[in-house]
Design an enzyme around this catalytic site. Structure first.
Site, short mmCIF file in Angstrom:
data_model
loop_
_atom_site.label_atom_id
_atom_site.label_comp_id
_atom_site.label_asym_id
_atom_site.label_seq_id
_atom_site.Cartn_x
_atom_site.Cartn_y
_atom_site.Cartn_z
CG HIS A 171 -1.97 -0.93 1.32
ND1 HIS A 171 -2.20 -1.77 2.39
CD2 HIS A 171 -2.98 -1.18 0.43
CE1 HIS A 171 -3.27 -2.51 2.16
NE2 HIS A 171 -3.77 -2.17 0.98
CB CYS A 258 -3.15 -1.76 8.95
SG CYS A 258 -1.63 -1.58 8.08
C1 CIR Z 1 -4.06 -7.71 3.32
O1 CIR Z 1 -3.27 -8.17 2.51
O2 CIR Z 1 -5.09 -7.15 2.99
C2 CIR Z 1 -3.72 -7.85 4.79
N1 CIR Z 1 -3.10 -9.11 5.01
C3 CIR Z 1 -2.83 -6.74 5.25
C4 CIR Z 1 -3.49 -5.40 5.15
C5 CIR Z 1 -2.66 -4.33 5.73
N2 CIR Z 1 -3.35 -3.09 5.68
C6 CIR Z 1 -2.75 -1.94 5.49
O3 CIR Z 1 -1.56 -1.87 5.24
N3 CIR Z 1 -3.51 -0.86 5.50
#
Ligand code: CIR
Length: 265
Positions: A171, A258
């Protein structure tokens, strides 16, 4: 479940968090290899993270989650909360869409809601808000249709939406986050620095490529304890940073921003 962790100060900020799912071991992974995750340890780290948000002045409310949503703890991806409205995303990974309903229900108590719809996709982790500028990473999770819908949703409130280049990480906010409205913490290898040329960039240490993700809590900052060299740089620049160990949660490719949606009450 509603935790009411309040600091001694008058709480102006709300932090919405979400349970670590019992199925977090089945989380989405893009740039990391799967490793065993100790759920009890992940939950303890998450609870400590919430506690520190409380100490920094947030009232913390945790939403429940179940095994149908392995990535539930990463609530940031499901909404972008402005003072004026809340935008509910349509996450790029279909496995994350069951997370939408409860977050929508909670936020509709707080703000008018706008929903990103197909074919648009956005993950909140791709959205960096600095003042009235909104940088949105173009990634596997966030497409131009989603960016266009976000632009339309916020235009009348005076926000400018700027697409941003992201390479090598999940991201935009894996690569760059705001320390304040002038200074951004960045891993320049994962962004196009020209796109942020009106800001000062503080570089992560070369050995700490994942260290660009920091949570701004009012004037305070919450940061992962696994980046000591970058922490030293932050402290040398005068930032008072609270650290938390989120090493277990990081195995699911998440970082500190997150795990919460922070907004004015
Ligand atoms: C994903 O791949 O969606 C989750 N395992 C990790 C999301 C992390 N979120 C973020 O960086 N905002």
């Amino acid at each position: 479940m509603c935790l009411s962790v309040r600091s001694a100060r008058v709480s102006q900020l709300l932090a919405i968090t979400r349970d670590v799912s019992p199925s977090i071991v089945n989380c989405e992974l893009t740039h990391l290899s799967r490793e065993p995750i100790d759920i009890d340890k992940a939950r303890a780290q998450h609870a400590h993270y919430e506690h520190e948000l409380g100490r920094l002045g947030c009232m913390v409310t945790r939403l429940p989650a179940d095994a149908s949503m392995p990535d539930s703890v990463f609530i940031e991806d499901i909404a972008i909360v402005f003072d004026e409205i809340a935008v509910i995303t349509r996450p790029g990974a279909a496995s994350r869409r069951p997370e939408i309903a409860a977050v929508t229900k909670k936020l509709s108590q707080l703000r008018p809601i706008v929903q990103i719809v197909a074919p648009g996709t956005i993950d909140g982790g791709d959205v960096l808000v600095v003042g009235r500028s909104i940088f949105v990473g173009r990634t596997l999770r966030t497409n131009d249709a989603g960016i266009g819908q976000l632009r339309a949703a916020v235009a009348s409130y005076g926000y400018t939406v700027v697409p941003a280049t992201v390479r090598g990480c999940l991201h935009l906010k894996s690569a760059i986050t705001a320390l304040d409205d002038q200074m951004l913490l960045a891993n320049r290898r994962w962004i196009d620095e020209e796109e942020f040329n009106r800001f000062e960039l503080l570089d992560v240490d070369e050995a700490e490529s994942m260290g660009a993700n920091i949570v701004r809590v009012g004037t305070a900052h919450l940061y992962a304890s696994t980046f000591p060299r970058t922490l030293e740089r932050l402290e040398r620049r005068g930032y008072a940073v609270t650290t938390v160990d989120v090493s277990e949660i990081a195995k699911a490719e998440g970082a500190v921003t997150c795990c919460s949606l922070i907004c004015r009450k």
